[in-house]
Design a protein around this motif. Structure first.
Motif, PDB file in Angstrom:
ATOM      1  N   LEU A   1       0.683  -1.095   0.099  1.00 19.27           N
ATOM      2  CA  LEU A   1      -0.077  -0.012   0.005  1.00 19.27           C
ATOM      3  C   LEU A   1       0.824   1.061   0.006  1.00 19.27           C
ATOM      4  O   LEU A   1       0.601   2.146  -0.760  1.00 19.27           O
ATOM      5  CB  LEU A   1      -0.895   0.098   1.334  1.00 19.27           C
ATOM      6  N   VAL A   2       1.928   1.277   0.828  1.00 21.49           N
ATOM      7  CA  VAL A   2       2.746   2.468   0.927  1.00 21.49           C
ATOM      8  C   VAL A   2       3.545   2.750  -0.613  1.00 21.49           C
ATOM      9  O   VAL A   2       3.599   3.842  -1.041  1.00 21.49           O
ATOM     10  CB  VAL A   2       3.835   2.088   2.049  1.00 21.49           C
ATOM     11  N   VAL A   3       3.769   1.573  -0.998  1.00 25.24           N
ATOM     12  CA  VAL A   3       4.735   1.455  -2.506  1.00 25.24           C
ATOM     13  C   VAL A   3       3.645   2.210  -3.575  1.00 25.24           C
ATOM     14  O   VAL A   3       3.941   3.030  -4.337  1.00 25.24           O
ATOM     15  CB  VAL A   3       5.094   0.101  -2.849  1.00 25.24           C
ATOM     16  N   GLU A   4       2.283   1.810  -3.435  1.00 26.66           N
ATOM     17  CA  GLU A   4       1.387   2.226  -4.473  1.00 26.66           C
ATOM     18  C   GLU A   4       1.048   3.630  -4.296  1.00 26.66           C
ATOM     19  O   GLU A   4       0.971   4.470  -5.031  1.00 26.66           O
ATOM     20  CB  GLU A   4       0.016   1.225  -4.173  1.00 26.66           C
ATOM     21  N   MET A   5       1.127   4.294  -2.849  1.00 25.49           N
ATOM     22  CA  MET A   5       0.708   5.464  -2.789  1.00 25.49           C
ATOM     23  C   MET A   5       1.754   6.122  -3.169  1.00 25.49           C
ATOM     24  O   MET A   5       1.622   7.602  -3.756  1.00 25.49           O
ATOM     25  CB  MET A   5       0.608   5.663  -1.103  1.00 25.49           C
ATOM     26  N   ILE A   6       3.211   5.901  -2.940  1.00 21.04           N
ATOM     27  CA  ILE A   6       4.328   6.503  -3.519  1.00 21.04           C
ATOM     28  C   ILE A   6       4.424   6.762  -5.150  1.00 21.04           C
ATOM     29  O   ILE A   6       4.501   7.719  -5.505  1.00 21.04           O
ATOM     30  CB  ILE A   6       5.563   5.945  -2.921  1.00 21.04           C
ATOM     31  N   TYR A   7       4.137   5.577  -5.755  1.00 21.26           N
ATOM     32  CA  TYR A   7       3.877   5.489  -7.163  1.00 21.26           C
ATOM     33  C   TYR A   7       3.044   6.585  -7.557  1.00 21.26           C
ATOM     34  O   TYR A   7       3.135   7.286  -8.448  1.00 21.26           O
ATOM     35  CB  TYR A   7       3.638   4.177  -7.461  1.00 21.26           C
ATOM     36  N   CYS A   8       1.698   6.504  -6.777  1.00 20.47           N
ATOM     37  CA  CYS A   8       0.574   7.377  -7.306  1.00 20.47           C
ATOM     38  C   CYS A   8       1.029   8.797  -7.186  1.00 20.47           C
ATOM     39  O   CYS A   8       0.763   9.837  -8.082  1.00 20.47           O
ATOM     40  CB  CYS A   8      -0.724   6.984  -6.702  1.00 20.47           C
ATOM     41  N   TYR A   9       1.600   9.152  -6.064  1.00 20.87           N
ATOM     42  CA  TYR A   9       2.072  10.578  -5.997  1.00 20.87           C
ATOM     43  C   TYR A   9       2.891  11.039  -6.716  1.00 20.87           C
ATOM     44  O   TYR A   9       2.806  12.148  -7.501  1.00 20.87           O
ATOM     45  CB  TYR A   9       2.673  10.518  -4.328  1.00 20.87           C
ATOM     46  N   ARG A  10       3.990  10.208  -7.237  1.00 23.16           N
ATOM     47  CA  ARG A  10       4.956  10.601  -8.138  1.00 23.16           C
ATOM     48  C   ARG A  10       4.368  10.889  -9.551  1.00 23.16           C
ATOM     49  O   ARG A  10       4.580  11.598 -10.144  1.00 23.16           O
ATOM     50  CB  ARG A  10       6.152   9.536  -8.114  1.00 23.16           C
ATOM     51  N   LYS A  11       3.376   9.870  -9.716  1.00 22.56           N
ATOM     52  CA  LYS A  11       2.779  10.126 -11.273  1.00 22.56           C
ATOM     53  C   LYS A  11       1.847  11.252 -11.143  1.00 22.56           C
ATOM     54  O   LYS A  11       2.048  11.962 -12.321  1.00 22.56           O
ATOM     55  CB  LYS A  11       1.905   8.584 -11.320  1.00 22.56           C
ATOM     56  N   ILE A  12       1.199  11.453 -10.070  1.00 21.18           N
ATOM     57  CA  ILE A  12       0.445  12.886 -10.300  1.00 21.18           C
ATOM     58  C   ILE A  12       1.496  14.051 -10.214  1.00 21.18           C
ATOM     59  O   ILE A  12       0.997  15.069 -10.915  1.00 21.18           O
ATOM     60  CB  ILE A  12      -0.485  12.622  -8.782  1.00 21.18           C
ATOM     61  N   SER A  13       2.465  14.004  -9.474  1.00 19.40           N
ATOM     62  CA  SER A  13       3.568  14.992  -9.359  1.00 19.40           C
ATOM     63  C   SER A  13       4.054  15.397 -10.866  1.00 19.40           C
ATOM     64  O   SER A  13       4.098  16.412 -11.312  1.00 19.40           O
ATOM     65  CB  SER A  13       4.495  14.708  -8.452  1.00 19.40           C
ATOM     66  N   VAL A  14       4.401  14.315 -11.422  1.00 22.52           N
ATOM     67  CA  VAL A  14       5.006  14.253 -12.826  1.00 22.52           C
ATOM     68  C   VAL A  14       3.877  15.031 -13.914  1.00 22.52           C
ATOM     69  O   VAL A  14       4.210  15.788 -14.673  1.00 22.52           O
ATOM     70  CB  VAL A  14       5.393  13.195 -13.335  1.00 22.52           C
ATOM     71  N   GLN A  15       2.677  14.511 -13.881  1.00 24.55           N
ATOM     72  CA  GLN A  15       1.649  14.804 -14.633  1.00 24.55           C
ATOM     73  C   GLN A  15       1.221  16.199 -14.188  1.00 24.55           C
ATOM     74  O   GLN A  15       1.120  17.198 -15.195  1.00 24.55           O
ATOM     75  CB  GLN A  15       0.431  13.975 -14.299  1.00 24.55           C
ATOM     76  N   GLY A  16       1.495  16.863 -13.150  1.00 28.08           N
ATOM     77  CA  GLY A  16       1.262  18.225 -12.567  1.00 28.08           C
ATOM     78  C   GLY A  16       2.282  19.047 -13.333  1.00 28.08           C
ATOM     79  O   GLY A  16       1.722  20.366 -13.806  1.00 28.08           O
ATOM     80  N   GLU A  17       3.584  18.514 -13.396  1.00 31.08           N
ATOM     81  CA  GLU A  17       4.505  19.613 -13.694  1.00 31.08           C
ATOM     82  C   GLU A  17       4.540  19.648 -15.362  1.00 31.08           C
ATOM     83  O   GLU A  17       5.024  20.421 -15.835  1.00 31.08           O
ATOM     84  CB  GLU A  17       6.069  18.865 -13.382  1.00 31.08           C
ATOM     85  N   GLU A  18       4.144  18.595 -16.009  1.00 29.61           N
ATOM     86  CA  GLU A  18       3.945  18.578 -17.453  1.00 29.61           C
ATOM     87  C   GLU A  18       2.726  19.470 -17.718  1.00 29.61           C
ATOM     88  O   GLU A  18       2.901  20.328 -18.759  1.00 29.61           O
ATOM     89  CB  GLU A  18       3.620  16.942 -17.905  1.00 29.61           C
ATOM     90  N   ALA A  19       1.777  19.343 -16.973  1.00 31.21           N
ATOM     91  CA  ALA A  19       0.741  20.344 -17.214  1.00 31.21           C
ATOM     92  C   ALA A  19       1.251  21.898 -17.004  1.00 31.21           C
ATOM     93  O   ALA A  19       0.826  22.700 -17.820  1.00 31.21           O
ATOM     94  CB  ALA A  19      -0.403  20.184 -16.116  1.00 31.21           C
TER      95      ALA A  19
END
Length: 217
Positions: A173-191
């Motif tokens: 669960l922790v790994v999934e949360m970190i993965y999702c956070y990074r993915k959202i962060s990357v998508q935010g930077e691209e936006a």
């Protein structure tokens, strides 16, 4: 709804008003100086047919070869003919009915001398319209008296595996949360980069338009 269950073997449906009866084996390890339930369940195959039953318990101590009657239950009354069990046996089966399916009894203050083989006999009479049908069912319990209950290796392994599974799920669960956070962060930077590029393009286009207007004048 009536349901008898400890360690399931097979289920016999009786009737909608009586629910289900489950025939199971009794436990076999009793702790000295504590109470113990001797289980004896005999399900009625024809749930829609009225019936009456009696239960008789016998005991054969370890090292002996003959059974002695120690308890009987009939017409909602109990009898303890063996002085070794006076005031130490209590009915733990079906309540307020002669149509018995659970003939279990409870031993109070187990002693070392209670080690041995117990025999439970159900004597049942099915009452049909024109006749009565009698049948007997016998259950055997080999009782072992121990100083204390010990957990089996299977139980210990099951508990260990349970904790390992819980820890593994938490890590996942922790790994999934970190993965999702990074993915959202990357998508935010691209936006943000896309928005900045669009802003610069619009600003550049506006500047060129202004320069063309100035030249025309």
């Amino acid at each position: 709804m009536v349901l008898y269950a400890q360690r399931g073997e097979r289920v016999h449906n009786t009737s909608l008003c009586h629910g289900a009866c489950v025939e199971v084996d009794s436990d076999t390890d009793a702790v000295v100086n504590e109470g113990f339930k001797l289980g004896c369940i005999s399900c009625k195959m024809r749930g829609e047919v009225p019936a009456e039953a009696t239960v008789e318990w016998s005991f054969m101590p370890k090292g002996e070869s003959e059974f002695t009657t120690i308890y009987s239950y009939k017409d909602l009354m109990s009898d303890i003919p063996d002085e070794r069990f006076y005031e130490r046996l209590d009915w733990n089966g079906s309540k307020k009915t002669k149509d018995l399916q659970d003939g279990s009894i409870y031993i109070l203050n187990v002693t070392w001398n209670d080690t041995g083989t117990y025999r439970c006999i159900f004597n049942r009479t099915l009452i049909f319209t024109s006749f009565k049908f009698h049948n007997d069912t016998t259950k055997i319990v080999h009782l072992n008296v121990v100083p204390r209950l010990t957990r089996g290796i299977a139980s210990i392994l099951s508990e260990v595996m349970m904790y390992v599974t819980i820890v593994g799920l938490q890590v996942w669960l922790v790994v999934e949360m970190i993965y999702c956070y990074r993915k959202i962060s990357v998508q935010g930077e691209e936006a943000l980069r896309e928005s900045a590029a669009e802003y610069l393009a619009i600003a550049s286009e506006s500047k060129e338009n202004c320069a063309m207007v100035a030249v025309t004048e």
